[in-house]
Design a protein around this motif. Structure first.
Motif, PDB file in Angstrom:
ATOM      1  N   PRO A 145       0.830  -1.214   0.000  1.00 39.42           N
ATOM      2  CA  PRO A 145       0.000   0.000   0.000  1.00 39.42           C
ATOM      3  C   PRO A 145       0.863   1.263   0.000  1.00 39.42           C
ATOM      4  CG  PRO A 145      -0.724  -1.557   1.686  1.00 39.42           C
ATOM      5  CD  PRO A 145       0.609  -2.040   1.197  1.00 39.42           C
ATOM      6  N   THR A 146       0.405   2.291  -0.721  1.00 37.78           N
ATOM      7  CA  THR A 146       1.059   3.599  -0.724  1.00 37.78           C
ATOM      8  C   THR A 146      -0.004   4.670  -0.524  1.00 37.78           C
ATOM      9  OG1 THR A 146       0.849   4.103  -3.091  1.00 37.78           O
ATOM     10  CG2 THR A 146       2.696   2.695  -2.435  1.00 37.78           C
ATOM     11  N   ASP A 147       0.432   5.896  -0.220  1.00 38.49           N
ATOM     12  CA  ASP A 147      -0.523   6.995  -0.016  1.00 38.49           C
ATOM     13  C   ASP A 147      -0.579   7.929  -1.220  1.00 38.49           C
ATOM     14  OD1 ASP A 147       1.922   8.156   0.187  1.00 38.49           O
ATOM     15  OD2 ASP A 147       1.597   9.098   2.141  1.00 38.49           O
ATOM     16  N   ARG A 148      -0.039   7.456  -2.352  1.00 38.56           N
ATOM     17  CA  ARG A 148      -0.076   8.251  -3.578  1.00 38.56           C
ATOM     18  C   ARG A 148      -0.657   7.424  -4.713  1.00 38.56           C
ATOM     19  NH1 ARG A 148       5.919   9.515  -4.669  1.00 38.56           N
ATOM     20  NH2 ARG A 148       5.030   9.749  -6.773  1.00 38.56           N
ATOM     21  N   ASP A 149      -1.559   8.030  -5.465  1.00 38.26           N
ATOM     22  CA  ASP A 149      -2.150   7.308  -6.584  1.00 38.26           C
ATOM     23  C   ASP A 149      -1.154   7.126  -7.728  1.00 38.26           C
ATOM     24  OD1 ASP A 149      -4.554   6.086  -7.643  1.00 38.26           O
ATOM     25  OD2 ASP A 149      -4.525   7.673  -9.149  1.00 38.26           O
ATOM     26  N   ASP A 150      -0.136   7.981  -7.768  1.00 36.80           N
ATOM     27  CA  ASP A 150       0.859   7.875  -8.843  1.00 36.80           C
ATOM     28  C   ASP A 150       2.107   7.112  -8.396  1.00 36.80           C
ATOM     29  OD1 ASP A 150       1.678   9.821  -7.086  1.00 36.80           O
ATOM     30  OD2 ASP A 150       2.554  11.112  -8.632  1.00 36.80           O
ATOM     31  N   LEU A 151       1.977   6.330  -7.318  1.00 30.54           N
ATOM     32  CA  LEU A 151       3.078   5.488  -6.841  1.00 30.54           C
ATOM     33  C   LEU A 151       2.559   4.069  -6.628  1.00 30.54           C
ATOM     34  CD1 LEU A 151       5.876   4.821  -5.708  1.00 30.54           C
ATOM     35  CD2 LEU A 151       5.120   5.771  -3.505  1.00 30.54           C
ATOM     36  N   VAL A 152       3.167   3.102  -7.322  1.00 29.70           N
ATOM     37  CA  VAL A 152       2.818   1.689  -7.182  1.00 29.70           C
ATOM     38  C   VAL A 152       4.019   0.961  -6.600  1.00 29.70           C
ATOM     39  CG1 VAL A 152       1.866  -0.339  -8.341  1.00 29.70           C
ATOM     40  CG2 VAL A 152       1.446   1.931  -9.284  1.00 29.70           C
ATOM     41  N   ALA A 153       3.762   0.044  -5.644  1.00 28.76           N
ATOM     42  CA  ALA A 153       4.858  -0.697  -5.016  1.00 28.76           C
ATOM     43  C   ALA A 153       4.469  -2.171  -4.855  1.00 28.76           C
ATOM     44  CB  ALA A 153       5.199  -0.086  -3.655  1.00 28.76           C
ATOM     45  N   PHE A 154       5.432  -3.042  -5.096  1.00 31.77           N
ATOM     46  CA  PHE A 154       5.222  -4.486  -4.969  1.00 31.77           C
ATOM     47  C   PHE A 154       6.390  -5.115  -4.231  1.00 31.77           C
ATOM     48  CE2 PHE A 154       3.737  -3.257  -9.252  1.00 31.77           C
ATOM     49  CZ  PHE A 154       2.371  -3.458  -9.090  1.00 31.77           C
TER      50      PHE A 154
END
Length: 269
Positions: A145-154
């Motif tokens: 999970p991230t707090d930015r819609d333009d940031l994806v993390a796996f």
């Protein structure tokens, strides 16, 4: 050349093939048909190939065999074991070099000079349920999970399996659709490769091409040396800011990715 079954066995899910003399296109087509027919009848199969009497193959057969091998890649997950009877040192060396790359298939060479070799090979190939009672596998891809819609993390765990790929592809596509540019962070947890069938995943190539235009910063945590080298080589070529971090530098990775020049949005709920 003849392409015939070994001494008949009662193991229905094992395809047994004996090659001898000169391998032709028809031979390649014949054993490919037999393998595909077995896959239609069984969820998973084993294969035994005896190349002891095989001497060579025609040019057309080489081409046909290469095509057949590539076509079989998406199905390898359903062929957990392949036994090979071979007394050819060069062939055994090639098998030894390539077999570690077949992450979903266990390949073993048997010495045909031993009296029990054929039965041992059949027994090995038939044991396709050796992991049936193993504990349920952890997902190979987990969304962070991230707090930015333009940031994806796996996070990638060990060997990446084809059935887990949508965990990464679906949110990545959604974020790219909603944003002009995005940032990506991937945490590697003992990464050991991926299923060959992933290369044939529908829509994957087009998504990769779209990502080249959308990605702004790409951070890889826990990257191996070869990954770090590739990132440095491709960074100036693809126009994406790529940076690798050791496992103990994850905080630095998050700081670096958070300093991206793009807009910051809260993920929509």
């Amino acid at each position: 050349m003849t392409n015939q079954a070994l001494t008949q066995t009662t193991v229905a899910h094992v395809v047994t093939i004996e090659l001898s003399g000169m391998l032709t296109v028809e031979d390649v087509r014949d054993f490919t048909r037999r393998i595909n027919a077995a896959l239609k009848q069984h969820d998973r199969i084993g294969i035994v190939v005896d190349v002891t009497q095989w001497s060579d193959m025609t040019a057309d057969a080489i081409t046909a065999d290469v095509k057949a091998e590539f076509a079989m890649l998406p199905k390898l997950r359903r062929i957990p074991r392949i036994a090979i009877l071979s007394n050819k040192q060069w062939y055994n060396a090639v098998v030894g070099w390539f077999s570690p790359m077949l992450f979903t298939t266990d390949v073993k060479v048997f010495d045909p000079s031993r009296a029990a070799a054929k039965q041992e090979a059949i027994a090995f190939a038939s044991d396709i349920d050796g992991t049936a009672n193993a504990p349920k596998q952890e997902p190979s891809i987990v969304l962070i999970p991230t707090d930015r819609d333009d940031l994806v993390a796996f996070e990638y765990h060990g060997h990446i399996r084809s059935e887990d790929l949508d965990v990464a592809l679906v949110p990545l596509k959604e974020r790219m659709d909603r944003n002009d540019q995005i940032d990506l962070l991937v945490r590697m947890d003992h990464f050991s490769g991926f299923d060959p069938s992933i290369m044939f995943k529908g829509g994957l190539l087009s998504l990769k091409m779209a990502a080249l235009k959308k990605l702004r910063r790409y951070a890889i945590v826990g990257a191996s040396d070869w990954m770090s080298g590739m990132a440095k080589m491709f960074d100036p070529l693809v126009g994406i800011e790529m940076k690798t971090f050791d496992v103990d530098q994850e905080d630095e990775a998050w700081t670096w990715i958070s300093q991206s020049n793009g807009p910051s949005k809260t993920v929509s709920t």
